[in-house]
Design a protein around this motif. Sequence first.
Motif, mmCIF file in Angstrom:
data_model
loop_
_atom_site.group_PDB
_atom_site.id
_atom_site.type_symbol
_atom_site.label_atom_id
_atom_site.label_comp_id
_atom_site.label_asym_id
_atom_site.label_seq_id
_atom_site.Cartn_x
_atom_site.Cartn_y
_atom_site.Cartn_z
ATOM 1 N N ASP A 116 0.846 -1.197 0.000
ATOM 2 C CA ASP A 116 0.000 0.000 0.000
ATOM 3 C C ASP A 116 0.880 1.246 0.000
ATOM 4 N N ASN A 207 -6.027 14.606 1.876
ATOM 5 C CA ASN A 207 -5.385 15.159 0.678
ATOM 6 C C ASN A 207 -6.129 16.434 0.288
ATOM 7 N N MET A 245 -1.647 4.967 3.260
ATOM 8 C CA MET A 245 -2.632 4.805 4.334
ATOM 9 C C MET A 245 -2.006 4.161 5.564
ATOM 10 N N TYR A 261 -10.390 10.076 3.866
ATOM 11 C CA TYR A 261 -10.349 10.029 2.421
ATOM 12 C C TYR A 261 -11.811 9.986 1.970
HETATM 13 P P1 P6P Z 1 -3.773 10.188 -2.981
HETATM 14 C C1 P6P Z 1 -2.107 4.710 -1.821
HETATM 15 O O1 P6P Z 1 -2.159 4.628 -3.239
HETATM 16 C C2 P6P Z 1 -3.524 4.828 -1.315
HETATM 17 O O2 P6P Z 1 -4.277 3.750 -1.749
HETATM 18 C C3 P6P Z 1 -3.520 4.937 0.198
HETATM 19 O O3 P6P Z 1 -2.479 4.248 0.768
HETATM 20 C C4 P6P Z 1 -3.415 6.436 0.440
HETATM 21 O O4 P6P Z 1 -4.031 6.852 1.644
HETATM 22 C C5 P6P Z 1 -4.133 7.033 -0.762
HETATM 23 O O5 P6P Z 1 -4.087 6.043 -1.804
HETATM 24 C C6 P6P Z 1 -3.441 8.288 -1.243
HETATM 25 O O6 P6P Z 1 -4.222 8.805 -2.289
HETATM 26 O O7 P6P Z 1 -4.992 10.547 -3.841
HETATM 27 O O8 P6P Z 1 -3.511 11.189 -1.898
HETATM 28 O O9 P6P Z 1 -2.549 9.854 -3.783
#
Ligand code: P6P
Length: 332
Positions: A116, A207, A245, A261
């Motif tokens: 992840d 984000n 994450m 998120y």
């Molecule tokens: P963004 C990583 O690809 C993930 O699945 C999670 O680990 C993380 O919280 C999220 O996507 C990050 O997304 O849109 O900020 O790149």
Amino acid sequence: MHDITLSRFLIEAQREQQSLSADLRQLLEVVARACTAIAVAVNKGDLAGVLGSAGSGNVQGEVQKKLDVISNDILLAANEWGGHLAAMASEEMEHPHPIPHRYPKGEYLLLFDPLDGSSNIDVNVSIGTIFSVLRCPAGSAADEQAFLQNGRQQVCAGYALYGPTTLLVLTLGQGVHVFTLDRETCTFHLTQKNLRIPEDTQEYAINASNARHWEAPVQRYIAELQAGKDGVRGKDFNMRWVGSMVADVHRILSRGGIFLYPKDTKDAGKAGKLRLMYEANPMAFLVEQAGGAASDGRRDILDIAPETLHQRVAVVLGARHEVERVAAYHLS
Ligand code: P6P
């Protein structure tokens, strides 16, 4: 405490906790060893030529990194022969991975996001492996339908965090415990027991580049945090966003906070970005076990009845009072 290895912890838990069977204990030992192998590959990086794109895509429509594929293969190879699993499911595979006929099958289903935070792999930022364990329904064909159980059916869940130290964070349904990898002996040692998330916090993770796409309740909630002590909250907040994450959730389990998120209107057809079965559910189990809360903004993550293996969900997790406030804003 540090002299208690993962193996000893699991053997003693098996003695005390009826729900920890010998097969489940073996499964966790195998997953931990697989995560150690993934940590070795991650730590070698360019020296082993494992960075960069694998030149393939996955069911999520994402470009796979070499380490995504390597991590997935490590977990499949480690777990398919032991006789403790009926099947496996992975973020990187469209369909469940059946146990080859040449091996015995067991009563558990293993789900994982093998690596992840892939966007952080090539820039040396912490990444991790997330896993969740369910019981396979008796008499089932161990197909996709067998996996579609709500998060409260999980018998255990955890993650490995590949950071300055390699950690294994685990719940068996009786608290959240942290094991640190001793690289010299390749052994995980118990280093923290019964993590607790404070009910209140002054730190949030989101984000913020998606702000214009959030639904109104989330826009209101974040605006109030940003207003700080000059606004209705009467206190200042700090923001952290790693983009993995596992790293963001580990910070919240370690020192508190709230992670969001949320659903956004970038893609109206998507309930969220994160995946329910092998990201949100295991993390929600851990967070609730540490005294926090985890919702999709409206209902507890662990109560969501899954409809498909790779379904996505909005995630709001961490400090209980903050998660409850976000849910209240969605109801008002
Ligand atoms: P963004 C990583 O690809 C993930 O699945 C999670 O680990 C993380 O919280 C999220 O996507 C990050 O997304 O849109 O900020 O790149």
